[in-house]
Write an enzyme that holds these catalytic residues in place. Structure first.
Site, PDB file in Angstrom:
ATOM      1  N   GLU A   1      -2.737   9.189   7.077  1.00 26.56           N
ATOM      2  CA  GLU A   1      -2.265   7.828   7.360  1.00 26.56           C
ATOM      3  C   GLU A   1      -1.044   7.830   8.280  1.00 26.56           C
ATOM      4  O   GLU A   1      -0.939   6.977   9.170  1.00 26.56           O
ATOM      5  CB  GLU A   1      -1.965   7.105   6.034  1.00 26.56           C
ATOM      6  CG  GLU A   1      -3.244   6.843   5.246  1.00 26.56           C
ATOM      7  CD  GLU A   1      -3.007   6.409   3.800  1.00 26.56           C
ATOM      8  OE1 GLU A   1      -1.839   6.137   3.435  1.00 26.56           O
ATOM      9  OE2 GLU A   1      -3.987   6.350   3.028  1.00 26.56           O
TER      10      GLU A   1
ATOM     11  N   HIS B   1       0.852  -1.187   0.000  1.00 26.40           N
ATOM     12  CA  HIS B   1       0.000   0.000   0.000  1.00 26.40           C
ATOM     13  C   HIS B   1       0.883   1.231   0.000  1.00 26.40           C
ATOM     14  O   HIS B   1       1.905   1.259   0.682  1.00 26.40           O
ATOM     15  CB  HIS B   1      -0.892   0.052   1.257  1.00 26.40           C
ATOM     16  CG  HIS B   1      -1.437   1.436   1.514  1.00 26.40           C
ATOM     17  ND1 HIS B   1      -2.533   1.921   0.865  1.00 26.40           N
ATOM     18  CD2 HIS B   1      -0.979   2.456   2.290  1.00 26.40           C
ATOM     19  CE1 HIS B   1      -2.745   3.191   1.251  1.00 26.40           C
ATOM     20  NE2 HIS B   1      -1.817   3.524   2.115  1.00 26.40           N
TER      21      HIS B   1
HETATM   22  P1  GTP Z   1      -3.883   0.605  -1.641  1.00 28.31           P
HETATM   23  O1  GTP Z   1      -2.530   1.233  -1.757  1.00 28.31           O
HETATM   24  O2  GTP Z   1      -3.882  -0.691  -0.888  1.00 28.31           O
HETATM   25  O3  GTP Z   1      -4.904   1.590  -1.123  1.00 28.31           O
HETATM   26  O4  GTP Z   1      -4.256   0.211  -3.135  1.00 28.31           O
HETATM   27  P2  GTP Z   1      -4.716   1.190  -4.302  1.00 28.31           P
HETATM   28  O5  GTP Z   1      -4.724   2.611  -3.849  1.00 28.31           O
HETATM   29  O6  GTP Z   1      -3.881   0.845  -5.492  1.00 28.31           O
HETATM   30  O7  GTP Z   1      -6.191   0.688  -4.567  1.00 28.31           O
HETATM   31  P3  GTP Z   1      -7.564   1.138  -3.872  1.00 28.31           P
HETATM   32  O8  GTP Z   1      -7.308   2.158  -2.818  1.00 28.31           O
HETATM   33  O9  GTP Z   1      -8.520   1.430  -4.938  1.00 28.31           O
HETATM   34  O10 GTP Z   1      -8.012  -0.222  -3.180  1.00 28.31           O
HETATM   35  C1  GTP Z   1      -7.488  -0.576  -1.898  1.00 28.31           C
HETATM   36  C2  GTP Z   1      -7.190  -2.052  -1.858  1.00 28.31           C
HETATM   37  O11 GTP Z   1      -8.398  -2.760  -1.899  1.00 28.31           O
HETATM   38  C3  GTP Z   1      -6.394  -2.574  -3.052  1.00 28.31           C
HETATM   39  O12 GTP Z   1      -4.999  -2.465  -2.893  1.00 28.31           O
HETATM   40  C4  GTP Z   1      -6.799  -4.030  -3.095  1.00 28.31           C
HETATM   41  O13 GTP Z   1      -5.986  -4.805  -2.217  1.00 28.31           O
HETATM   42  C5  GTP Z   1      -8.203  -3.986  -2.563  1.00 28.31           C
HETATM   43  N1  GTP Z   1      -9.142  -4.073  -3.680  1.00 28.31           N
HETATM   44  C6  GTP Z   1      -9.432  -3.125  -4.592  1.00 28.31           C
HETATM   45  N2  GTP Z   1     -10.322  -3.571  -5.469  1.00 28.31           N
HETATM   46  C7  GTP Z   1     -10.594  -4.853  -5.094  1.00 28.31           C
HETATM   47  C8  GTP Z   1     -11.434  -5.869  -5.591  1.00 28.31           C
HETATM   48  O14 GTP Z   1     -12.138  -5.692  -6.584  1.00 28.31           O
HETATM   49  N3  GTP Z   1     -11.430  -7.060  -4.915  1.00 28.31           N
HETATM   50  C9  GTP Z   1     -10.658  -7.275  -3.802  1.00 28.31           C
HETATM   51  N4  GTP Z   1     -10.681  -8.444  -3.161  1.00 28.31           N
HETATM   52  N5  GTP Z   1      -9.862  -6.340  -3.313  1.00 28.31           N
HETATM   53  C10 GTP Z   1      -9.822  -5.154  -3.950  1.00 28.31           C
HETATM   54 MG    MG Z   2      -5.696   3.261  -2.068  1.00 27.42          MG
END
Ligand code: GTP
Ligand code: MG
Length: 147
Positions: A126, A115
């Protein structure tokens, strides 16, 4: 100078990728200003991912993050937030380019290793949530050759 919050998720810790990931950020020229290995409680996980509360995968996400230790860090440097985001690669490993952390090591959107804060505003929120203790301020001998 910008700071960003980075967390190696349980899959990254279990797969022995802490050293690999920390090494990439160090070699890039970012400066580590806080770090800890910890077991996350669901209250912290829910607060961290509050923006996804209504999403269908929220429960799965919280139980994943609390399932095994994570490695939480704060990295500092010029444009640290966007530099880390581009080194992480796209959320879905299908779209993350080779050479990025998710592109090199990930196969699943749920277990995507790392993340990183997506804006300076979220980085500050955060860092406050994960590091009640202060981050460190110090100089490194190589600083003058980085910026
Ligand atoms: P983070 O750095 O973890 O916040 O990831 P991101 O910013 O690239 O993505 P986002 O904030 O949109 O989503 C947060 C987290 O949720 C992602 O890193 C994934 O692990 C999880 N996530 C997002 N979409 C999906 C999904 O469709 N299915 C599942 N199981 N997990 C998801
Ligand atoms: Mg994110």
């Amino acid at each position: 100078i910008e700071k960003t919050f980075v967390m190696i998720k349980p899959d990254g810790v279990q797969r022995g990728l802490i050293g690999e990931i920390v090494g990439r950020f160090e070699k890039k020229g970012l400066k580590l200003v806080a770090a800890k290995l910890l077991a996350v409680d669901s209250k912290t996980a829910e607060a961290h991912y509050a923006e996804h509360k209504e999403r269908p995968f929220f429960g799965e996400l919280v139980s994943f993050i609390t399932s095994s230790p994570v490695f939480a860090m704060v990295w500092e440097g010029e444009n640290a937030v966007s530099v880390v985001r581009s080194m992480m690669g796209k959320t879905n490993p299908v779209d993350s380019a080779p050479g990025t952390i998710r592109g090199d090591f990930g196969l699943s959107i749920g277990m995507n290793i790392i993340h990183g804060s997506d804006s300076v505003e979220n980085a500050n929120r955060e860092i406050g949530l994960w590091f009640a203790e202060n981050t460190l301020t110090y100089s490194k001998s190589g600083d003058v050759w980085i910026q």
